[in-house]
Write a protein that holds these residues in place. Structure first.
Motif, PDB file in Angstrom:
ATOM      1  N   GLY A  80      11.581  13.205  -4.338  1.00 33.74           N
ATOM      2  CA  GLY A  80      12.670  12.811  -5.429  1.00 33.74           C
ATOM      3  C   GLY A  80      11.764  11.781  -6.071  1.00 33.74           C
ATOM      4  N   TYR A  81      10.498  11.771  -6.098  1.00 34.46           N
ATOM      5  CA  TYR A  81       9.799  10.600  -6.760  1.00 34.46           C
ATOM      6  C   TYR A  81       9.533  10.816  -8.225  1.00 34.46           C
ATOM      7  N   LYS A  82       9.512   9.988  -9.186  1.00 34.91           N
ATOM      8  CA  LYS A  82       8.839  10.348 -10.535  1.00 34.91           C
ATOM      9  C   LYS A  82       7.541  10.166 -10.488  1.00 34.91           C
ATOM     10  N   VAL A  83       6.583  10.784 -11.335  1.00 33.54           N
ATOM     11  CA  VAL A  83       5.259  10.731 -11.440  1.00 33.54           C
ATOM     12  C   VAL A  83       4.819  10.003 -12.904  1.00 33.54           C
ATOM     13  N   TRP A  84       4.355   9.063 -12.896  1.00 30.87           N
ATOM     14  CA  TRP A  84       4.043   8.186 -14.132  1.00 30.87           C
ATOM     15  C   TRP A  84       2.406   8.108 -13.876  1.00 30.87           C
ATOM     16  N   PRO A  85       1.367   8.851 -14.265  1.00 29.38           N
ATOM     17  CA  PRO A  85       0.151   8.612 -13.657  1.00 29.38           C
ATOM     18  C   PRO A  85      -0.458   7.624 -14.687  1.00 29.38           C
ATOM     19  N   MET A  86      -1.502   6.690 -14.311  1.00 24.72           N
ATOM     20  CA  MET A  86      -2.115   5.921 -15.057  1.00 24.72           C
ATOM     21  C   MET A  86      -3.194   6.674 -15.892  1.00 24.72           C
ATOM     22  N   VAL A  87      -3.235   6.095 -17.179  1.00 24.88           N
ATOM     23  CA  VAL A  87      -4.533   6.408 -18.198  1.00 24.88           C
ATOM     24  C   VAL A  87      -5.112   4.946 -18.294  1.00 24.88           C
ATOM     25  N   SER A  88      -6.377   4.861 -17.898  1.00 22.79           N
ATOM     26  CA  SER A  88      -7.123   3.594 -17.860  1.00 22.79           C
ATOM     27  C   SER A  88      -8.398   3.654 -18.809  1.00 22.79           C
ATOM     28  N   ASN A  89      -8.625   2.699 -19.218  1.00 25.43           N
ATOM     29  CA  ASN A  89     -10.191   2.540 -20.083  1.00 25.43           C
ATOM     30  C   ASN A  89     -11.060   1.919 -19.023  1.00 25.43           C
ATOM     31  N   LYS A 139     -18.806  -4.282 -21.302  1.00 25.24           N
ATOM     32  CA  LYS A 139     -19.187  -4.255 -22.708  1.00 25.24           C
ATOM     33  C   LYS A 139     -18.822  -2.892 -23.324  1.00 25.24           C
ATOM     34  N   GLU A 140     -19.072  -1.636 -22.740  1.00 20.40           N
ATOM     35  CA  GLU A 140     -18.806  -0.417 -23.253  1.00 20.40           C
ATOM     36  C   GLU A 140     -17.112  -0.386 -23.391  1.00 20.40           C
ATOM     37  N   SER A 141     -16.452  -0.938 -22.524  1.00 13.57           N
ATOM     38  CA  SER A 141     -15.108  -0.949 -22.558  1.00 13.57           C
ATOM     39  C   SER A 141     -14.409  -1.527 -23.868  1.00 13.57           C
TER      40      SER A 141
END
Length: 583
Positions: free
Chosen positions: A323-332, A337-339
């Protein structure tokens, strides 16, 4: 004797006649006054009645010298910043007026000479050159395109009813254009007799229109025996409620349904880009209703990458089965420096943002997700607006397919690339949820020892979020830490180093005989002890410190909590969170 009797008989008669004459004169005088008063009253009534009759029968059907605009039964003509243009059956509103009434984030994308506009579950690209509108990634041929006239950009709104989810009526007879939102309730009724429609409910009121028996009118509201209506001519006014019959609902309100009922209890389930999703088969996390695994990231070349695999698919199945919703992370999450440069390049170009959005949408569909958690950090301060554009353009695409958008932000009191890179007001306005990462008050780069997440610091920053940044409380999620830091100072009090300590490891790190002192401002225990030539300091995170933080959720009516991260906690955390959030 007889004459005497006659004379005696006459005297009273003469007296009575005189008396009668005196009474008649008084009565005549009174009657004159009564007649005058009555005449004045009657004349006044006649005058008032005449005025009322004139007013009540004075109809102006074609009095508009310019086109009037009615949006959701409100005449907004006086708020127009530019004229309404009608050409070849197409209705145009200026960009400024679209911004005022529909999309305050509308803007001209100069790279491709298109107007970008968003509204609820739609994002549209409107060309200034071709009769094509791109709606949520699909092209639609139209009979007109946007145009520039006298330095003003005009949008063919009659070609965009699908974008703004409206119904447009153009009543040429009265020079009225109506626009009704299709997600708002509309009721109609049948008029039972010929009537004058009044401008107000006052006794003397101008007639704005007439309706006939059998006419259908829009019922805007009813109160005190009067109903406010909109006629077929687009005129808005009042008639008696008892003159309406057979009221029926054309459409009902369509409020947004929340994906999660009650307070959100989300936990980030992080694993590295070279790892795989944890196997949680056969386990549950008591009280949690949202999980956020580390499925997606931007790599060192600016490409969108997935780290799902078979283990990730199994993770989604496990979450949904519980019964859990799944909201995955999108990360940078790339090198510092590259980020900065990679994220900046994506955010500053519409085509790059659009490509990333398409990839996120495709991934959400492919893996049967329920939402997404955008966790972009370490960005340029000057990119705050374009990052907001990314969220503005992403949210309708995901909302269209039933996905939730949550966005992580830091406290509004830090450095340029850590704090000033977010426009929290815009993000909080557009996204479904904004997550305040209420930790690292004193982080790895701090030159002085201090708490990771003090109660008083969190409380102060919540005031900034809710009052200064004007975030709706029911959209704000409070991020809480399942870790702390142990600080090492030299003899002069300078910080030599600090390191992260998970909640579950705190008791193992601290000496058995260490003395804990409760700090009532920070709402947590503090320890300090000597370790050879060094001084060790720690502000402890435990059930008591977290419970104090959770009290701020109820105190401020926040949406819920998000915990960083699963696996760092002690087992007594979950029943406490469940109990506190459900109370």
């Amino acid at each position: 004797m007889g004459r005497g009797r006659r004379e005696l008989g006459k005297e009273p008669k003469v007296k009575n006649m005189k008396k009668a004459k005196r009474m008649t004169a008084e009565e005549v005088e009174k009657k004159k006054k009564w007649i005058i008063r009555t005449g004045i009253i009657i004349l006044a009534i006649i005058i008032l009645f005449s005025i009322a009759m004139i007013a009540n029968n004075f109809i102006i059907l074609d009095n508009n010298t310019t086109t009037n605009l009615i949006i959701n039964n409100k005449n907004v003509t006086s708020n127009l910043k530019n004229e309404i243009i009608q050409e070849d059956g197409v209705i145009y509103l200026s960009e400024d007026d679209i911004a005022n009434f529909f999309d305050k984030y509308i803007y001209l994308e100069e790279e491709n000479n298109k107007v970008i506009t968003t509204y609820h579950k739609k994002i549209a690209e409107v060309s200034l050159e071709e009769n094509v509108i791109n709606i949520n990634g699909a092209d639609k041929t139209t009979s007109a395109h946007a145009m520039e006239r006298d330095g003003v950009i005009y949008i063919p709104i009659s070609e965009m009813t699908e974008v703004y989810d409206i119904e447009i009526g153009n009543i040429e007879k009265t020079k009225i254009i109506t626009m009704d939102s299709l997600d708002e309730e509309q009721k109609k009724a049948i008029v039972t007799s010929n009537l004058a429609v009044k401008s107000s409910t006052n006794f003397i009121a101008r007639t704005v229109d007439r309706v006939k028996e059998g006419d259908a009118v829009v019922v805007i509201s009813s109160d005190g025996g009067n109903s406010r209506i909109r006629t077929e001519n687009g005129k808005i006014g009042y008639i008696k409620t008892n003159k309406l019959a057979n009221e029926y609902t054309v459409r009902e309100d369509m409020p947004e349904e929340k994906q999660v009922e009650g307070k959100i209890n989300m936990t980030w389930d992080y694993y590295s880009e070279v790892g795989s999703a944890p196997d949680r088969t056969g386990t549950t996390i008591d009280g949690v209703n949202v999980v956020s695994p580390a499925f997606f990231y931007i790599d060192e070349n600016g490409n969108f990458r997935e780290n799902v695999g078979e283990s990730g698919k199994a993770y989604v199945d496990w979450a949904h089965s519980n019964g859990y919703k799944v909201w995955p992370m999108v990360s940078n999450a790339v090198a510092a420096k590259e980020s900065l440069e990679i994220t900046s390049d994506i955010m500053n170009h519409y085509a790059n943002r659009k490509e990333l959005i398409e990839q996120i949408v495709d991934a959400c569909v492919a893996y049967d997700l329920d939402g997404i958690n955008i966790d972009f950090e370490n960005m340029k301060q000057e990119d705050a607006d374009v990052y907001s554009r990314f969220i503005i353009e992403l949210t309708p695409r995901l909302n269209e397919i039933g996905m939730v958008v949550s966005v992580d932000v830091t406290a509004p009191d830090g450095g340029e690339t850590w704090s000033m890179c977010f426009d929290r007001n815009v993000i909080g306005d557009v996204a479904d949820y904004i997550v305040f990462m209420a930790y690292d008050q004193n982080g790895i780069s701090s030159t002085t020892a201090g708490t990771t997440a003090g109660y008083n610091w969190i409380k102060l920053n919540l005031v900034k979020f809710l009052q200064t940044e004007e975030i709706d409380s029911d959209k704000l999620i409070l991020g809480i830490p399942f870790y702390t830091r142990i600080w090492t100072e030299n003899a002069s009090g300078g910080v030599v180093r600090s390191s992260t300590v998970n909640m579950e490891d705190i008791e193992e790190v601290l000496p058995d005989d260490v003395q804990k002192t409760w700090d009532d401002e920070l709402k947590q225990y503090y320890v300090e002890y000597q370790d050879g030539e060094y001084t060790r300091k720690m502000w402890i995170e435990d059930v008591e410190s977290l419970k104090a933080k959770i009290s701020l959720v109820h105190e401020n009516n926040l949406a819920g909590v998000a915990s960083w991260q699963k696996g760092m906690e002690t087992e007594d955390v979950w029943p406490m969170l469940k109990q506190e959030l459900e109370r």
